[in-house]
Design a protein around this motif. Structure first.
Motif, mmCIF file in Angstrom:
data_model
loop_
_atom_site.group_PDB
_atom_site.id
_atom_site.type_symbol
_atom_site.label_atom_id
_atom_site.label_comp_id
_atom_site.label_asym_id
_atom_site.label_seq_id
_atom_site.Cartn_x
_atom_site.Cartn_y
_atom_site.Cartn_z
ATOM 1 N N PRO A 197 23.738 91.607 -7.430
ATOM 2 C CA PRO A 197 23.357 92.605 -8.659
ATOM 3 C C PRO A 197 24.256 93.580 -9.077
ATOM 4 N N GLY A 198 25.583 93.351 -8.482
ATOM 5 C CA GLY A 198 26.690 94.046 -8.868
ATOM 6 C C GLY A 198 27.125 94.526 -10.089
ATOM 7 N N ILE A 199 26.820 93.719 -11.108
ATOM 8 C CA ILE A 199 27.425 93.849 -12.395
ATOM 9 C C ILE A 199 26.566 94.526 -13.328
ATOM 10 N N VAL A 200 25.313 94.952 -12.645
ATOM 11 C CA VAL A 200 24.220 95.813 -13.372
ATOM 12 C C VAL A 200 23.911 97.223 -12.482
ATOM 13 N N SER A 201 24.075 96.943 -11.020
ATOM 14 C CA SER A 201 23.670 98.440 -10.318
ATOM 15 C C SER A 201 24.945 99.162 -10.325
ATOM 16 N N ILE A 202 26.169 98.548 -10.287
ATOM 17 C CA ILE A 202 27.340 99.365 -10.152
ATOM 18 C C ILE A 202 27.508 100.329 -11.593
ATOM 19 N N PRO A 203 27.722 99.601 -12.569
ATOM 20 C CA PRO A 203 27.884 100.533 -13.735
ATOM 21 C C PRO A 203 26.745 101.335 -13.840
ATOM 22 N N LEU A 204 25.449 101.118 -13.514
ATOM 23 C CA LEU A 204 24.263 101.955 -13.786
ATOM 24 C C LEU A 204 24.329 103.247 -12.735
ATOM 25 N N ALA A 205 25.049 102.954 -11.503
ATOM 26 C CA ALA A 205 24.999 104.213 -10.554
ATOM 27 C C ALA A 205 26.121 104.945 -11.213
ATOM 28 N N PHE A 206 27.269 104.606 -11.918
ATOM 29 C CA PHE A 206 28.332 105.535 -12.238
ATOM 30 C C PHE A 206 27.552 106.354 -13.532
ATOM 31 N N PHE A 207 26.738 105.562 -14.340
ATOM 32 C CA PHE A 207 26.111 106.384 -15.280
ATOM 33 C C PHE A 207 25.208 107.458 -15.181
#
Length: 537
Positions: A490-500
């Protein structure tokens, strides 16, 4: 267990009795060391951080021992043996990740923290909410990582003892869990660190011997080895990208997601972060990472040779059909090279790997609960003398039982893949908050909570709805299909989402944090001024 080993000897590639004897000898030696190390475990600093008594070189070796898990030895060698080039991408991701840890995290974290990741966040943000969030995140990441180690234990013993039945493998997983609990209960961080140092030396030495052996068979010519791997597999694609991650656009996206999780996850793994507190100064923390990079880099070069060596000498089909599947590649290669004795030694090292890593994970999870939840939240920073360590030890037992149950459920999965999920959860839940806390002055408590809970929740939900859990031939739950998220990582979705979400929460927060605390944290993280005074008091 000995009788079971004897009954199943015919289906094991080596001598089960010898395998158990070598492993038993390792356990006996390390247990003596753990008992000796436990003599000075009197305070929380002794139990959690080994009294901050290790040098950079020692701690770097322990970090390598902590980081080079069953995924590194069993999973990656198996992934390379079966998927060739695409399997080696795990090694590259795991190694490059340490550059992120060195440049962004190690020294700054050592200067601002005390025992856990939450100490850094609570330095300038509101104590209660961020400590609870950090503890929950730590426990979840450690659980995912523990699943991988326990699955590795089950697969390894399935091969060594010829135990194909899940019941027998489950018993072995329970034994590993019991030993893990004993190591941590008795030795604390000091005992665990010495076990990790010994294990790192044995693992790198064992892998090095096998690497030289494989190269010698092929005239010390890597091209000859690669040609042999192609000839055995009958598939030139093992030398080119795409065998695992190039079939479709989705699989390529999955690879990008995997790489993002591996590179960013290391700098946010709680059990790796906690190792920076076992050295006396930030300089030693930085030296620790440099040592770790060298040792880990050398080992991952070995995995390339071992993976293709297994592909050439054994073959992907035979590896996939063996008890333990892809995780059996390294032990099968050892048996092919040196018979029962080398198999027993390498298997004992693999078992030592699992024990050392699960011990490190367990003490990290226990410290997070006892220090962040019990001592800092429930007792508001004033726990009774000795109570914090008692709570930590009780937590160890609970975590051990949960890990055993989870490991039995995850048995049979590729351990490198399971670890990649732990990296994705760590990178999503922890890294954005750590980066923002260290480098963004405006960052607030609401931003931290948005980022941690949002990153953690999104990663877990996406994993639950992915082919990892259901809908695939190797899914954890067979016979059902509720996978609506197409990617396995899930990293490509969850990591940018967490930064946002960290940015959004900060923008929406009307309560600004103390400017004095922000300035103090910035000075301390960059210079170390004031760090030594507060660290043990």
């Amino acid at each position: 267990m000995l009788r079971l080993a004897a009954d199943t000897a015919s289906s094991s590639p080596g001598d089960p009795i010898l395998n158990i004897a070598i492993f038993g000898a390792f356990v006996a030696v390390t247990m003596i060391i753990v008992f000796r190390a436990s003599r000075n475990n009197k305070t929380a600093a002794d139990y959690y951080a080994a009294g901050r008594s290790f040098t950079g070189g020692q701690n770097g070796s322990a970090i390598a021992g902590d980081y080079l898990s069953a995924a590194s030895f069993l999973g990656i060698v198996g992934a390379i043996a079966i998927n060739g080039y695409d399997g080696f991408l795990y090694s590259i991701g795991f190694l490059v990740a340490w550059v992120v840890a060195l440049l962004l995290v190690a020294e700054l974290l050592r200067n601002t923290g005390k025992f856990t990741m939450a100490d850094v966040l609570a330095f300038r943000l509101k104590q209660r909410p961020v400590r609870i969030a950090a503890a929950i995140s730590t426990l979840v990441v450690c659980f995912f990582y523990l699943l991988a180690q326990m699955a590795g234990a089950g697969g390894l013993v399935a091969l060594l003892l010829g135990i194909d039945e899940r019941v027998g493998q489950s018993v072995v997983i329970a034994v590993v869990g019991a030993l893990m609990i004993l190591y941590v209960l008795v030795g604390g961080m000091k005992g665990t660190t010495w076990v990790q140092i010994i294990k790192a030396v044995l693992l790198i030495a064992g892998a090095g011997i096998m690497t030289i052996w494989v190269l010698a068979i092929n005239g010390f010519n890597l091209s000859t080895l690669l040609d042999s791997a192609v000839e055995t597999s009958g598939n030139p694609a093992v030398l080119a990208p795409g065998l695992q991650y190039g079939i479709s656009d989705i699989s390529r996206l999955d690879f990008l997601s995997l790489g993002l999780a591996l590179v960013l996850g290391t700098a946010a793994l709680p059990h790796v972060l906690m190792r920076f507190y076992t050295v006396p100064t930030a300089k030693e923390a930085r030296k620790s990472v440099v040592w770790a990079i060298w040792l880990i880099g050398i080992f991952y070069l070995f995995t390339l040779v071992l993976g293709y060596g297994a592909a050439a000498l054994i073959g992907a089909e035979r590896i996939a059909a063996a008890p333990g599947g892809a995780n059996s590649a390294a032990p099968l290669l050892a048996f092919e090279l040196g018979g029962s004795v080398l198999l027993g030694i390498i298997s004992a090292i693999a078992f030592a790997t699992i024990l050392a890593v699960v011990a490190g994970l367990t003490i990290t999870a226990a410290a997070s609960f006892s220090h962040d939840i019990y001592a800092s939240v429930i007792k508001k920073g004033n726990p009774p003398a000795g109570a914090e360590v008692k709570v930590a030890r009780r937590t160890v037992i609970v975590i051990g039982i949960v890990a055993i149950i989870g490991g039995i459920g995850a048995n049979g999965q590729n351990v490198a893949f399971l670890v990649a999920l732990a990296f994705a959860v760590a990178a999503s839940a922890n890294l954005p908050t750590i980066i923002y806390s260290l480098f963004w002055r405006r960052f607030t408590t609401k931003g931290a909570l948005f980022s941690m809970y949002g990153g953690l929740g999104s990663a877990i939900i996406l994993i639950s709805l992915s082919p990892v859990v259901s809908g695939g031939p190797t899914s954890m739950i067979q016979g059902v299909d509720f996978s609506i998220f197409p990617l396995s990582n899930p990293g490509i979705v969850s990591i940018p989402l967490a930064f946002f979400l960290g940015w959004l929460g900060t923008m929406l927060d009307k309560n600004k944090e103390s400017l004095d605390k922000q300035a103090e944290m910035e000075v301390r993280s960059l210079t170390g001024v004031g760090a030594e005074k507060s660290v043990d008091h």
